[in-house]
Structure formats: structure tokens, C-alpha cells
Design an enzyme around this catalytic site. Structure first.
Site, PDB file in Angstrom:
ATOM      1  N   LYS A 103      11.192   1.656  -9.376  1.00 17.32           N
ATOM      2  CA  LYS A 103      12.645   1.726  -9.417  1.00 17.32           C
ATOM      3  C   LYS A 103      13.167   1.901  -7.996  1.00 17.32           C
ATOM      4  O   LYS A 103      12.450   2.485  -7.150  1.00 17.32           O
ATOM      5  CB  LYS A 103      13.101   2.844 -10.355  1.00 17.32           C
ATOM      6  CG  LYS A 103      13.072   4.282  -9.812  1.00 17.32           C
ATOM      7  CD  LYS A 103      11.750   4.838  -9.419  1.00 17.32           C
ATOM      8  CE  LYS A 103      10.796   4.974 -10.571  1.00 17.32           C
ATOM      9  NZ  LYS A 103       9.444   5.405 -10.075  1.00 17.32           N
TER      10      LYS A 103
ATOM     11  N   CYS B  24       0.832  -1.212   0.000  1.00 15.77           N
ATOM     12  CA  CYS B  24       0.000   0.000   0.000  1.00 15.77           C
ATOM     13  C   CYS B  24       0.863   1.257   0.000  1.00 15.77           C
ATOM     14  O   CYS B  24       0.666   2.172   0.812  1.00 15.77           O
ATOM     15  CB  CYS B  24      -0.917  -0.001   1.211  1.00 15.77           C
ATOM     16  SG  CYS B  24      -2.005  -1.441   1.325  1.00 15.77           S
TER      17      CYS B  24
ATOM     18  N   SER C  72      -1.122  -6.549   1.678  1.00 11.28           N
ATOM     19  CA  SER C  72      -0.195  -5.964   2.641  1.00 11.28           C
ATOM     20  C   SER C  72       0.083  -6.990   3.722  1.00 11.28           C
ATOM     21  O   SER C  72      -0.734  -7.884   3.970  1.00 11.28           O
ATOM     22  CB  SER C  72      -0.790  -4.692   3.264  1.00 11.28           C
ATOM     23  OG  SER C  72       0.056  -4.200   4.295  1.00 11.28           O
TER      24      SER C  72
END
Length: 326
Positions: free
Chosen positions: A98, A12, A38
Site C-alpha cells: 500500500k 529489495c 533490483s
């Protein structure tokens, strides 16, 4: 009828809640969100309720859902390699924030798995798909600033207000290089090509936190004279720019990486005739990037290019670390 991609979300993270989930929901003909997972089921439930999607109790619980075609991973850097590998071995295409992993060896292994299984593995640099970048490339190619001589790019911002921010956590793969630094490294390849190497680098570490806080590097073409000068940091005056300096002028943009939906970026072109400031239309690079991901999964046309780019990005990050330690 064209197939929809069933996608799940591991974690999340703020970027998922603020941008990625809304963008996915705005592309109902292309994506169907299976759910969000989660390790804290309460957290997953709150997020899922907000977007009317299904919560999953733990990452593996979501990966076990046989309806999935793809997974989006916005977890801390240190968890990327583990969950990318599990997703790929489950036959899932992967879009990951990334940096793709914390070291070159992991990126190489994951890329090999993706290639062997004919799966898509994309590192999410959404700025690649903003029309601003296309405009800058077209202006450069038109010769308006003559021949390109060098590129400069900076991406950095002031300290984060939360002392426990994951970017300050060494165990979670924190540090400016893997976060902010990844962007100017990526754009250096776009304008100088993949055949570049790091000739010099500097990383400044916070001894207490154990992570690099700011730094920079000098990258040069192996078989050419072009070079880029990049800088990045977490303890800096905000910068998010690119400058392309040519023999007859320069192109400059100051929101190259983070032009959000609704924002009209301005590109400056300076020549001997003066400075021309061009306001570009707004664009939605999150949607554009997701459509690219969709097309890769459906048509498979440039999958090998993405995998090659993943490796090159990781190689350059590794070279910066090596040059800094010399």
C-alpha cells in the site's frame, strides 16, 4: 496435485526481506520464489544469496521470465502504477504494498486492466488476515458493547532516523497519508462498510520536504449515522490502535495493524461490569495474507471484491486530499 504459484519480487525493500520472503519460504506447498530484482544488481545478489534465490538485473528482466505466475511489488509508491501495469500486461497476478498507486485515476486504470484480463490485483493490508481482527468483529457482532456508535483509529510513529527515507520524498510518492493513513482508512471500511465518504480532513505539510507529515479525517456513512475519526502521522507518539465505541461499552486494541509473528495481542472490552483484557494467541498475518492471495489466483472466487476494494480505498484517499484543499 495442487499447482504452486511461481512468484517474483520487484525490489529489495525491508518489508520483503524481513517478512514477505521468509513467509513465502514457509509456504513451500503454495509458492515457489523465482527470484528477486533490483536496479542495483549487487543489491539483488546480496539479498538473493541470503535466501538462496535467483537475482535479476532490473525489474524488466524479472518480468520477462516466462515461469512467473505472480509478482510482489514493495517498491516506492511512485513506481507502483508503472510496474503493476507492466506486470498485468505480462499476464501476471499482482500483490502490491500500500498504497496501490498515488492517485485514483491510476488505480482505476490498473483495476480495469486486471478485470479485463481476469488477473488478481491485491493491495497488501496484511492486518485484514490476523485472527485479532476476526475476534474483534465477532465480539462486536455478539452485541457485547451494544450498538456501534463510532470508530476511532490512529496509526503514527516518531520521525524516521534517515533524512533520505523514501517516505519523506515527494517524487517517490511519500507522505503520511499514502503510508500510515492508508491503514485507518482501510479499517474504517471494514467496520462502517464501503458506502462512506470523507466529510472533513486535515493534512499538515513539511514545506521543505513537500510531503504531508501528519493528518486526520472524519468519515461518515452515506446512508447511515456511523462515522469514524482517524489520525495518522510521521511526527507523532507511536499509536496503532482501534476503538469501537458502542451504546453499552467499547472495544480497544493497541496493535491492530502491526501485530507481528510471535506477538500475542491484547484486546480490551470495557462495559459497566468493568474492563476485561483478553490476550489472544499469536498469529502470522503475512502467511495468512499470502494464502488469501494464493486462493484468489487458484479459485478466483472473490477477485471482483478485491478490485472493488482497491477502488474504494483510492477514492477515499482522493477525498481526503480534496477536503484538505477546500
Amino acid at each position: 496435485m495442487q499447482k504452486k504459484i511461481n512468484i517474483g519480487i520487484l525490489g529489495c525493500a525491508k518489508i520483503a526481506e524481513r517478512f514477505m520472503i521468509p513467509a513465502l519460504l514457509d509456504l513451500p506447498n503454495h509458492f515457489n520464489i523465482i527470484g528477486i530484482a533490483s536496479r542495483d544488481f549487487t543489491k539483488a545478489s546480496i539479498c538473493a544469496k541470503r535466501f538462496n534465490i535467483k537475482p535479476y538485473n532490473g525489474y524488466q528482466d524479472l518480468l520477462n521470465d516466462t515461469l512467473l505466475d505472480a509478482i510482489y511489488i514493495p517498491l516506492p509508491n511512485s513506481l507502483h502504477a508503472e510496474w503493476i501495469e507492466k506486470a498485468l500486461l505480462n499476464g501476471l497476478n499482482v500483490l502490491v504494498e500500500k498504497s496501490l498507486a498515488c492517485n485514483y485515476e491510476d488505480v482505476e486504470r490498473l483495476t480495469s486492466i486486471a478485470k479485463a484480463r481476469n488477473l488478481v490485483l491485491v493491495e497488501n493490508f496484511q492486518f485484514r488476515f490476523h485472527s485479532q481482527l476476526k475476534f474483534i468483529k465477532e465480539k462486536l457482532e455478539s452485541g457485547v458493547i451494544g450498538e456501534l456508535r463510532c470508530m476511532r483509529s490512529s496509526f503514527g510513529f516518531p520521525p524516521f532516523p534517515e533524512a533520505d527515507n523514501i517516505r519523506y520524498n515527494k517524487e517517490l510518492g511519500g507522505g503520511a497519508l499514502l503510508d500510515a493513513g492508508a491503514y485507518p482508512i482501510k479499517i474504517s471500511q471494514i467496520f462502517l462498510g464501503d458506502d462512506i465518504e470523507v466529510k472533513a480532513a486535515n493534512l499538515s505539510f513539511d514545506e521543505e520536504k513537500g510531503v504531508d507529515i501528519w493528518g486526520g479525517a472524519y468519515l461518515k456513512q452515506k446512508n447511515g449515522n456511523l462515522f469514524s475519526e482517524i489520525a495518522f502521522g510521521f511526527d507523532n507518539f507511536y499509536q496503532c490502535n482501534i476503538e469501537l465505541w458502542g451504546s453499552a461499552g467499547k472495544i480497544y486494541a493497541n496493535r491492530i495493524f502491526t501485530a507481528p509473528p510471535g506477538f500475542c495481542p491484547i484486546v480490551e472490552i470495557e462495559t459497566s461490569k468493568g474492563i476485561n483484557k483478553i490476550e489472544l494467541p499469536e498469529d502470522h498475518h503475512f502467511k495468512n495474507m499470502l494464502l488469501h492471495f494464493f486462493n484468489l489466483i487458484i479459485f478466483k472466487e472473490t477477485v471482483d471484491i478485491e478490485l472493488s476494494q482497491n477502488l474504494n480505498q483510492a477514492r477515499l484517499i482522493n477525498e481526503i486530499i480534496y477536503r484538505n484543499n477546500e
